[in-house]
Motif scaffolding. Structure first.
Motif, PDB file in Angstrom:
ATOM      1  N   UNK A 110      49.681  14.648  48.211  1.00  0.00           N
ATOM      2  CA  UNK A 110      50.904  14.071  48.761  1.00  0.00           C
ATOM      3  C   UNK A 110      51.698  15.173  49.450  1.00  0.00           C
ATOM      4  N   UNK A 159      50.908  21.776  52.639  1.00  0.00           N
ATOM      5  CA  UNK A 159      50.687  22.321  53.985  1.00  0.00           C
ATOM      6  C   UNK A 159      50.810  23.833  54.025  1.00  0.00           C
ATOM      7  N   UNK A 160      51.240  24.436  52.917  1.00  0.00           N
ATOM      8  CA  UNK A 160      51.437  25.882  52.923  1.00  0.00           C
ATOM      9  C   UNK A 160      50.208  26.657  52.473  1.00  0.00           C
TER      10      UNK A 160
ATOM     11  N   UNK B 233      54.895   8.341  44.901  1.00  0.00           N
ATOM     12  CA  UNK B 233      54.041   8.895  45.951  1.00  0.00           C
ATOM     13  C   UNK B 233      54.247   8.245  47.315  1.00  0.00           C
ATOM     14  N   UNK B 236      58.705   8.656  48.741  1.00  0.00           N
ATOM     15  CA  UNK B 236      59.193   9.909  49.343  1.00  0.00           C
ATOM     16  C   UNK B 236      58.670  10.141  50.755  1.00  0.00           C
ATOM     17  N   UNK B 237      57.510   9.565  51.080  1.00  0.00           N
ATOM     18  CA  UNK B 237      56.957   9.759  52.417  1.00  0.00           C
ATOM     19  C   UNK B 237      57.404   8.679  53.387  1.00  0.00           C
ATOM     20  N   UNK B 312      58.714  17.938  54.488  1.00  0.00           N
ATOM     21  CA  UNK B 312      58.456  19.198  53.772  1.00  0.00           C
ATOM     22  C   UNK B 312      57.962  20.307  54.700  1.00  0.00           C
ATOM     23  N   UNK B 313      57.295  19.926  55.798  1.00  0.00           N
ATOM     24  CA  UNK B 313      56.798  20.962  56.704  1.00  0.00           C
ATOM     25  C   UNK B 313      57.940  21.705  57.382  1.00  0.00           C
ATOM     26  N   UNK B 315      61.154  21.771  55.958  1.00  0.00           N
ATOM     27  CA  UNK B 315      61.946  22.376  54.900  1.00  0.00           C
ATOM     28  C   UNK B 315      61.297  23.651  54.379  1.00  0.00           C
ATOM     29  N   UNK B 316      59.965  23.635  54.278  1.00  0.00           N
ATOM     30  CA  UNK B 316      59.250  24.795  53.732  1.00  0.00           C
ATOM     31  C   UNK B 316      58.205  25.252  54.732  1.00  0.00           C
ATOM     32  N   UNK B 317      58.615  26.005  55.760  1.00  0.00           N
ATOM     33  CA  UNK B 317      57.611  26.443  56.737  1.00  0.00           C
ATOM     34  C   UNK B 317      56.607  27.374  56.086  1.00  0.00           C
ATOM     35  N   UNK B 318      55.461  27.521  56.741  1.00  0.00           N
ATOM     36  CA  UNK B 318      54.359  28.325  56.181  1.00  0.00           C
ATOM     37  C   UNK B 318      54.793  29.733  55.845  1.00  0.00           C
TER      38      UNK B 318
END
Lengths: 545, 318
Positions: A110, A159-160, B233, B236-237, B312-313, B315-318
């Motif tokens: 998820x 994704x991290x 599940x 949230x998406x 989330x991508x 909010x929390x970049x790589x």
């Protein structure tokens, strides 16, 4: 506990299908399959797509994907027939006694939740462990599976982390609740070949150390030979052969198994470069818009008329970017492309209709590369109209010729893409590109989505057509067996550079550079104990994708 | 600067720019419209001199650009001008009415939003079975019937026949909160029925879309029950599209309640606007237009900000 953990008897599975233009009807997917699995043992289920192997795997959790229904038989786990259980019984079984590892961890996590939350969820929810115990156990599993920074990786979002790491996290997710049985459904298929080895080894060691039993589902016999105790070969929902791994690999009884075991049957003699090249890629350096780094560095390759240049590399190596530059979709920062003796405009808009006609393309996903509402005849006829202005009987005659060349024949003319198999769809795409009478075709992973035996047929067809039409192929692939089968020249790409380039015999024979050595040695071989051997002899770490 | 801060800054400045553009459109629109304020104030029998005097007094003769900037700077300082017809200060007249409109919209939202999302979840849980069909049928029926009709029907049964709530939703500052809520019970019920269907169906569609994902299968194979799968599940998406439609409906609750306010004689902004449109009181129409536009833009901006923050991508970049 009895000495069988999982006992499947005469399992029958069906589904409702909705063929276009017809009434929905029920079909059988699995026609009575039986097997036993002892605690701590691994059974490999192998077969081509449509063999029912994933369906059987999910049935051992009393689960049917989409409209799939279990229509008969028994599935005994720990002495209970789970198909007779209530919804509640089945829920208690899933995630506690039996867990599942899917093919694409990237899609199965998820995206909105941290990895740790998802890894411990089943264990906590099924009251196997407290949240704290489950997290401690997850960290141990992360370390055991060779994940970097096992204490903190759980705080990351899916994704991290990379695809290979996520696949290991998925394995940790399955092992966390201390199940008796794990269903591995093609767990390494989506990974690069050098990453596949690491994940395979991690899974194998985790199975050994935790003493869990496993159903290992794959289409790759060489992979399943490394991890299984027993193998069951399936075809169209029937058991073809069922035996120990040693017997299946070294002494297969059935013709179908023998075909799977035998290595690629295509022999292709390398041709020496004779004339002027049809395509010359000169000093190409390219980057994508809005990014700060080059994905291609100073790439130089030549392709000769009527020959095949294989561009091989792992994901992120820049091989598909090279195709985008050649087709004009991504104008390079530096360098130029010569095609058929003339300089090609770097931008697609600057190219003439002749340029477009002579340089065709075939894609990996044949079904999305065709308009689902057009017939095969319309699809193949379109380039005939567009480039040659053909109409009526003349056009029809040419379409039939092309359909004969791809071994389908006139009867396919009025069919729609949805009525074709994967291999047939790819054949139609080949005919469409040949219709333009090109000098060169870029084949982008054209056999990757196909089963091995079907892929073999496509490669044979491409080689035959090359002899007739004298067309050159730029063949982009990650599959070294395909490269061996059809190439004259090979360019090995690694991190945007051409690592190794030359004739097939030169590139595929020692002395190797370290990367080519790693790449070639990572291709699974159909022999027992290969995995341990190759891990022991490695000179270089994998890219870790 | 982190990408998410940049995105948010972009989004907020875009909203401000949009509001500025709309102020131009509102101002230009009221100038272009035919009609003469002086004439409508003084009536048909006015002498030409009287009309000319009044026009000069109202400042209608100044060049439009000058009038626009005077109006804009005034509005930015909270001075919305004076109503032509009554000579009242618009900001003052509006302040209590905005409060009333927001009060009504707020309580309608408090009831409607959780109810819509809960019904959406319920519809997903029982997809294609009778609870799903019943929810869809009832909410669709309630959105299809004109809101004034629902208003009168409820008024007849609940206010007149059963006497549970007053038919006229009058509120004033001396009432306690409970008295106020009792007073606006009927308009809140009508507004809830009107906005429910849209939000409920979007919740259902967004979650069903997410339910196709592979990670839903993972959750099911963990042995979670259907509500856990949907709530933990899937939901949230699906937040971004749901928040979007919720905000559009909240904006509707604020600016679209004109009819309801008239039906229930509620002292909100809608009725004030309607009164002054009929009198061609341009400054009041401009002020109301600007406020409605600001509400719409702010709520939609809020929806986009939630969508950005829920990814989330980003909010929390790589």
């Amino acid at each position: 506990m009895s000495d069988t953990l999982l006992k499947v008897r005469d399992l029958k599975i069906g589904a409702t299908v909705y063929p276009p233009g017809e009434r929905p009807r029920d079909i059988d997917i699995v026609h009575g399959v039986s097997f036993d699995l002892a605690p701590g043992k691994v059974l490999g289920l192998i077969g081509e797509s449509g063999a029912g192997k994933s369906t059987i795997g999910l049935a051992s959790m009393a689960y049917g994907r989409g409209g799939v229904k279990i229509t008969g038989g028994e599935v005994w786990i720990n002495g209970r027939d789970i198909l007779k259980g209530s919804h509640k019984d089945i829920r208690k079984l899933r995630g506690a006694e039996v867990t599942y590892v899917s093919q694409s961890a990237a899609a199965s996590f998820n995206p909105a939740k941290k990895i740790m939350d998802q890894v411990v969820e089943a264990a906590v929810e099924q009251q196997k462990f407290s949240r704290k115990e489950a997290e401690a156990r997850a960290r141990v599993l992360f370390a055991k599976l060779g994940l970097p920074d096992p204490d903190n990786i759980g705080d990351r979002y899916p994704h991290q982390v990379s695809g290979g790491q996520l696949q290991r996290c998925m394995t940790a997710l399955a092992l966390c609740p201390e199940p008796d049985l794990v269903v591995f459904d093609e767990p390494t298929t989506a990974l690069d070949v050098t990453t596949q080895i690491d994940v395979l080894m991690a899974i194998k060691e985790a199975i050994r150390d935790t003493g869990v039993a496993a159903l290992y589902i794959t289409h790759d016999l060489a992979v399943v030979a490394q991890v299984s105790d027993d193998i069951m070969v399936l075809k169209m929902g029937n058991t073809v052969e069922y035996g120990t791994v040693d017997q299946i690999i070294n002494a297969p009884q059935e013709e179908y198994t023998k075909a799977l075991v035998s290595v690629r049957s295509i022999e292709h003699e390398e041709k020496a470069p004779t004339e002027e090249p049809v395509l010359s890629v000169r000093n190409i350096t390219a980057r994508y818009k809005g990014t700060q780094f080059d994905v291609l560095h100073n790439v130089n390759v030549d392709l000769y008329p009527g020959q095949t240049l294989a561009v091989v590399g792992e994901s992120g190596s820049g091989k598909s970017t090279l195709a985008r530059v050649i087709t004009g979709l991504l104008p390079p920062r530096e360098g130029e492309i010569e095609f058929a003796g003339r300089k090609l405009s770097s931008d697609l808009n600057g190219r003439s209709r002749e340029d477009l006609r002579e340089l065709q393309m075939i894609y990996q996903m044949a079904d999305v590369a065709m308009n689902p509402r057009q017939t095969v005849g319309t699809i193949i006829g379109r380039p005939l109209e567009f480039y040659f202005g053909m109409r009526g009987a003349e056009k029809k005659k040419r379409i039939v010729e092309l359909l004969d060349e791809i071994e389908l024949g006139e009867k396919f003319m009025d069919r729609y893409p949805a009525e074709l198999s994967g291999g047939q769809k790819q054949r139609v795409c080949i005919a469409r590109s040949l219709a333009a009478k090109p000098k060169m075709i870029i084949c982008d992973e054209v056999t990757s989505a196909l089963d091995p035996l079907v892929a073999d047929g496509i490669l044979k067809l491409l080689l035959d057509l090359q002899k007739i039409e004298n067309v050159a192929y730029l063949f982009i692939t990650h599959d070294l067996a395909t490269v061996r089968a059809i190439s004259d020249n090979i360019a090995v790409m690694y991190q945007g550079k051409v690592q190794r380039y030359g004739g097939k015999s030169k590139v595929l024979n020692p002395p190797f550079d370290d990367y080519t050595d790693l790449l070639l040695s990572s291709v699974p071989e159909m022999k027992l104990g290969w995995l341990e051997e190759v891990i022991a002899h490695r000179k270089m770490e994998s890219a870790g994708n | 600067m982190s990408p998410i801060v940049k995105l948010l800054a972009q989004r907020i400045s875009l909203s401000l720019l949009l509001l500025l553009l709309i102020s131009v459109v509102i101002f230009a629109g009221t100038i272009v419209l035919p009609g003469d304020v002086a004439q409508s104030i003084l009536g048909q029998s006015a002498t030409p001199e009287a009309l000319a005097n009044l026009r000069a007094e109202l400042g209608v003769n100044d060049p439009p650009v000058q009038r626009y900037f005077a109006w804009l700077f005034g509005a930015m300082q909270g001075d919305l001008g004076t109503a032509l017809t009554s000579g009242q200060d618009i900001a003052q007249a509006l302040s209590s009415r905005i409060g009333n409109t927001l009060f009504l919209a707020f309580w309608a939202a408090v009831v409607a939003v959780p109810l819509a999302i809960f019904l959406g979840l319920l519809a997903v849980r029982f997809k294609d079975r009778w609870p799903d069909k019943l929810i869809s049928a009832v909410t669709l029926a309630s959105i299809s019937i004109p809101e004034f009709l629902i208003g009168y029907v409820l008024m007849y049964f609940i206010a007149v026949k059963m006497r549970w709530a007053p038919s006229v939703a009058m509120i004033n500052d001396s009432m306690s909160l409970l008295e106020k809520l009792h007073s606006i019970a009927l308009p809140v019920a009508v507004l809830t029925l009107v906005v429910l269907a849209h939000m409920m169906r979007m919740t259902r569609a967004a979650i069903l879309n997410v339910m196709q994902s592979a990670y839903i299968e993972t959750a099911e194979l963990k042995g979670l029950n259907a509500f856990q799968v949907i709530y933990r599940h899937a939901f949230p998406n699906a937040i971004a599209p749901i928040v979007n439609v919720v905000m559009i409906n909240l904006a509707y609750l604020v600016v679209g309640v004109v009819v309801i306010e008239v039906v229930f004689v509620y002292p909100g902004m809608g009725q004030y606007l309607v009164d002054h449109v009929s009198k061609r009181d341009v400054p009041v129409v401009q002020a109301c237009g600007l406020i409605f536009a600001a509400v719409y833009i702010a709520l939609n901006m809020f929806a986009d900000i939630v969508a950005i923050l829920s990814n989330p991508r980003l909010r929390h970049p790589k």
